[in-house]
Design an enzyme around this catalytic site. Structure first.
Site, short mmCIF file in Angstrom:
data_model
loop_
_atom_site.label_atom_id
_atom_site.label_comp_id
_atom_site.label_asym_id
_atom_site.label_seq_id
_atom_site.Cartn_x
_atom_site.Cartn_y
_atom_site.Cartn_z
N LYS A 1 66.38 -9.06 46.28
CA LYS A 1 66.38 -8.76 44.81
C LYS A 1 66.23 -7.22 44.91
O LYS A 1 65.60 -6.58 45.76
CB LYS A 1 65.04 -9.37 44.35
CG LYS A 1 64.47 -8.60 42.97
CD LYS A 1 63.21 -9.55 42.52
CE LYS A 1 62.60 -8.91 41.40
NZ LYS A 1 61.49 -8.31 41.49
P1 FBP Z 1 60.54 -7.03 36.19
O1 FBP Z 1 61.68 -7.77 35.58
O2 FBP Z 1 59.34 -6.69 35.10
O3 FBP Z 1 60.84 -5.57 36.51
O4 FBP Z 1 60.08 -7.93 37.37
C1 FBP Z 1 60.38 -7.48 38.47
C2 FBP Z 1 59.41 -6.86 39.55
O5 FBP Z 1 59.81 -6.70 40.68
C3 FBP Z 1 57.98 -7.54 39.52
O6 FBP Z 1 58.25 -8.74 40.42
C4 FBP Z 1 57.22 -6.54 39.83
O7 FBP Z 1 55.78 -6.65 39.53
C5 FBP Z 1 57.93 -5.36 39.06
O8 FBP Z 1 59.04 -5.57 38.90
C6 FBP Z 1 57.91 -4.17 40.06
O9 FBP Z 1 58.22 -3.01 39.35
P2 FBP Z 1 58.20 -1.56 40.07
O10 FBP Z 1 58.74 -1.48 41.58
O11 FBP Z 1 59.05 -0.65 39.14
O12 FBP Z 1 56.87 -1.20 40.04
#
Ligand code: FBP
Length: 274
Positions: free
Chosen positions: A187
């Site tokens: 991801k």
């Molecule tokens: P989102 O679709 O809200 O971005 O979720 C994906 C994610 O990877 C979450 O699993 C995680 O909490 C967050 O985004 C991390 O975001 P960042 O790395 O920008 O702090």
């Protein structure tokens, strides 16, 4: 049959539960209350049960969350949607520099205990703590290989030398490094165009899912990004804030899922939006 181990079979079956017949998935991410804190959770959705209900009711392919939330909400998701247990995280209460480290917040055994179909592990490629996260990943990977549990790696470029987390070459590097280390699914961030995301997908010999990111004010803009990554050959996406921070989570969920699983255009998918 001689060369097929039990865990090879387990991993294959679990991956198929998540990716389904078309080898694509829209995963609902809900680890934000830990990873980002209250600022990410709308006040009308502070009860985790209300957010998990959104994932279950709207046809997502899996729910990615922490062990505490998985346990507290299991009556909602049990036997309805596969669980991906997020087993690393950090809080934003830490000093800024230490937010470049993801700590273990669960184990492969927790995943088995909870009936999960995969674990999710973040590695911040480029962090001063990259070495610790690589070692943690290898420890988790050893167990998951034994138990037949796939690992979704959140391969995020982040650190003092990373000025742009969406830079195509850097994203490609992080995604590829995750695959090289032994992840089963990646991801990672959108790179800004179909052409550049295509290169990420081509360089990464395992399915690549796009990470949703902060909520876009205009949901159609998010649908365009989803269409772009699918055109680039992605296996789908992992999305949280663009759903549970939306005033209309059902509509945007249906629109995204129609692009990923029914190959709809942005125009067709937009019909789900009011
Ligand atoms: P989102 O679709 O809200 O971005 O979720 C994906 C994610 O990877 C979450 O699993 C995680 O909490 C967050 O985004 C991390 O975001 P960042 O790395 O920008 O702090």
């Amino acid at each position: 049959m001689k060369n097929i181990t039990f865990s090879t079979v387990g991993k294959k079956l679990r991956l198929e539960r998540i990716l389904g017949k078309d080898n694509k998935a829209v995963v609902f991410a809900f680890d934000h209350a830990f990873e980002h804190g209250p600022s990410d959770i709308p006040i009308n959705r502070i009860d985790p049960k209300d957010v998990v209900k959104i994932a279950v009711k709207n046809g997502f392919d899996a729910l990615m969350t922490t062990r505490g939330t998985a346990r507290a909400t299991y009556k909602i998701w049990e036997n309805k949607i596969p669980l991906i247990l997020k087993i690393t995280s950090k809080t934003t209460l830490r000093p800024k520099e230490q937010q470049l480290l993801q700590s273990p917040i669960g184990t492969a055994e927790d995943a088995i205990a909870l009936g999960a179909d995969a674990v999710a592990v973040t590695v911040y490629w480029g962090s001063p703590y990259e070495d610790i996260m690589i070692k943690n990943f290898l420890t988790i990977s050893e167990k998951c290989d034994r138990y037949g549990i796939p690992i979704l790696m959140l391969a995020y470029p982040r650190g003092p030398n990373i000025s742009d987390r969406h830079d195509p070459e850097i994203v490609r590097y992080a995604a590829r490094a995750g695959a090289e280390l032994g992840a089963d699914l990646i991801k990672t961030h959108y790179t800004g165009s179909t052409e550049t995301f295509k290169e990420v997908v081509r360089a990464t010999p395992i399915p690549v899912l796009m990470s949703g990111g902060p909520r876009k004010d205009n949901p159609t803009d998010f649908l365009k990004v989803v269409r772009s990554v699918m055109d680039a050959g992605a296996a789908g996406l992992v999305v949280g804030r663009n759903i549970f921070q939306s005033p209309n989570p059902e509509e945007i969920s249906k629109a995204i899922i129609s692009i990923v699983h029914e190959n709809k255009s942005v125009k067709e998918a937009s019909k789900f939006l009011s």
